[in-house]
Scaffold this motif. Sequence first.
Motif: not given
Lengths: 359, 569
Positions: A76-77, A80-81, A84-85, A87-88, A91, A94, A100, A148, A180, A182, A185, B472, B476, B479-480, B483, B501, B508-509, B512, B522
């Motif tokens: 999964l990691t 997900t990576a 995640a790229k 997602i970054r 964000v 944003s 975006r 996703w 998910i 996270t 946004v 999870q 996540l 990872l963010i 990166q 995070l 960020a928000m 907006i 979800a």
Amino acid sequence: MNEKDYGVVVGISKYGSIKPELEGPEKDAMEFYNWLVSSDGGAIPKNNVGLVLSSNWHTSLPANLNSDVYSFEPTLTRVTAEFAKLIRLTVNNSGKGVPRVGRRLYIYLSGHGITPRVDPTTSMGLSGLLMANCMEDVNYDHVSGQAWAEWFRLSHAFAEIVLFMDCCRTDLPEVSPMSISTPVVKGGRPTEVNVFYAWSTKWNSLAWEQPLGPNGEKRSVFSYALMEALTYGPTDVQGHLTPKGLVGYLSVRIKDLRNGDGSQRPDFYPPDPDDSIVLSLKAADPQSMNVNITFGPALQGQQVVLQNGADFEPIASHTASVETWRLSLKPGAYVLVIAGADRSLIVRPGEMKVERYDA
Amino acid sequence: MTHNSNWIRLLGHSEVPTTEITVLDSSFRLIARAVGSLDTALAPGAYTIQFKAGSSVSEVPAILRPGSHEVHVTAPSFTLRSPAPLTGSRAGEQYGPLARECSLKVMSTQTGTGGELFIFLRNSTQGSQATAQENRLFAVLVCDTHSRVVAELSEAGTRSQDGKSLGCSLALAPGTYLLRFDGASAGVFEQSVVVSKGWQTQVFASSRLFGQSRHVLGPNLAEMAIFMRRQGLGFDPSEHETLVAEAARQALAEGLPVAPTERLRASVTEANAIRGGMPEEQVNDLLKLKFGNPMFGIYGAHLLLLSGEPDWVLLGEVVTNLKSLVGDHPDVLALTMHPKLRHLEQSATYEVPPMLRSSWRLVVAESVQRPDLVPLYSYSSAVANRTWGAGAWLVWRPPIEATAREEQRPAHTPSQPMNLNFSSALLVLQTYVEEHLNRQSIGQFVQETARNGNFSGTERTLLIYLAGMHYQGWSLANLIKSQSGLAERFFSSFREVMSELDQLLKRAMSTITAHEAAVTPAVTSVFNEDYLVKALGIPMASLHQAVVTLSRKLSRSAAKVITRSPEGR
């Protein structure tokens, strides 16, 4: 090139313990990836596509020789990576305008799959691609393409999102869905995002792989038909391949590849899509099929006219006889006018047509 | 598509109202879709019309010549693969007459009278191994809701001459019963069947192999065909309404959005006409005469819910009619658990689960608002974490001990959930999970939790789910973060990562100003009661109990560790 397009492509052929072993996902994922980055296909820069394949970790090792199933890759990691790229990027951008990140996101997932416990009235599409380290009755780590896709839609990261999920969708209500965590946004206009999602089979049904193509390699039926459609599927009057063409082609072709078995029926969202997403601007002409037509004794001597099914323009004419009328026609619906009466002729993609007409 | 006066009307029809109809143009592009019947206008051309029902797909050409007024196409006859021996199928030829005969030969039981249950089991599995196990296939018990055996089918039923099928019809008091199959090493499986006053519930099961090595032959409970017919009529394998109901059941099992809206609307209109012209005491009798298989209505109503935004007025009227036909059937009452049908709601409790999986989902979701809907320590509560398989029906593995539900209830404990704060108790669990995941892998944690005999099944499910969500989220966030180049150091705490995070997202928000995005289930919080009930499929009272009890167990366990620690130094 479509510099503003992105993709995540995953093909998992080797699993630590999930059976049966698969041959198709990695080949299918590679073929889709090649289409995505080719100038005739998606025309996406390679750097914009995340590609996750079993062979990144397992080149020759038979799946079950690895005793530590839980560490089997990709997990999964790993998958997900790749998300995640994106997602970054979402964000980070944003505070800027929408979309975006880019114009279009493609997600393609292929391997074993399930549907965890979901409410079918709202979230049946949350079927998941199982990760390589899954263990029956213990661990069902899965990636839901729709979850996703919806995350990026709700975050208005892209203007268009295209999802292809090629896996079984067996309902496993004892498995909890993996959400998910996270937060999306906010601040975008997600209702303006055009989406097209396609699943290889309907909810709680199996998707098959079988020998296909000239080499008889085992390939997924859905992905095989998908690549045919993306390459030379039915286009609109402007020559564009859109979800309408894709849905129609897959509905016909998958049934044919399964020899009429309707149990693998592809599923689409929206079920009745429009032409707003152009998947391919220059789909090639479909391959013509050999068509052999014979006539019963009562029709022999009659004049026969073959007409195009779109506009009834005559294509060929023939005097019916004992001889077989041999034609080469592109797949589609045609009309034969025999002695003033209309008769239908349907030429299916990928197969030679033999049709007999009697009075 | 713009309508043009030269366009031609295309009408399509299928005898099966749940048939999905797809219209493709001459190059196989999708042009139109419909369910049951089609009425559209199209440009002249050659079209292909696909009719899909169950696993049957057939195609019919349609040629729309300029100047035509309208063109009609009709779906070819469907032959459904079904556990019921329907006319037109091989099983129908072989076993249809026997099934009919058995359905009319009703045996009395000690439960009373008022309704009937007809069960027909058939070995459809090829191979000598399956033939050798036919006695096991027929060893199905009919039990009451207290797990008392009402009938043993292998003794009470009539077998076909070839020994491959068995039928049995029982007179029973109206109510819910359990079908139980003991698959020895493959486990025990159960499902509810409901018997309604004045009706015969007809149950048909083919066979399948159970167990990890697929070695035990048993009835395929998840794929059963179930119909209802008025008492005295028996099973008619050639009846069209039976085929229609079976197609609807299969559509529900496959989750297809093919609600037979027009057929249901026509039925409602007919029922309203009967209501309008008859004295109330005669209405129900006439409705029963008119609508011969209420299971079609039940399947149809549940299919309406699948269709996204159904006609709520129609659905409400269908429910009202079904109540008139079959009374307080649990799968009809379950429909009133939907927030938009609460005005039809009657007081109901589910001591035993309903028949349909879709009903159970509605009940579990509603239990957040009404925890007493599925009472703590009820049989429903005991099996909620033990559901099994897929399909339209809710099948479960019962607790191993016959008296499990009684043993669940501590003698000194009241029947209401302990009065502890859910959120605080959940926080204890989250902290426990977080601490463990800091020092062991998720794989180790899952395996240890699964083996831990101090936890109940529901408690294990809860802990493993929370661990998965933590892992999870942690992955996540990491990872963010990695990166983004903010830091490469290892994060020892999930909370720390999530906190950073959150700050990133908040920053960020804050910039907006545009519209707020819609939020789907979800992506909303995974740590509230409503979400956990739906995600775990465990009714509210049981979930609350599990969270509170588990938090106490874990607190005690933590306290012991703290107490022992000084001695270890």
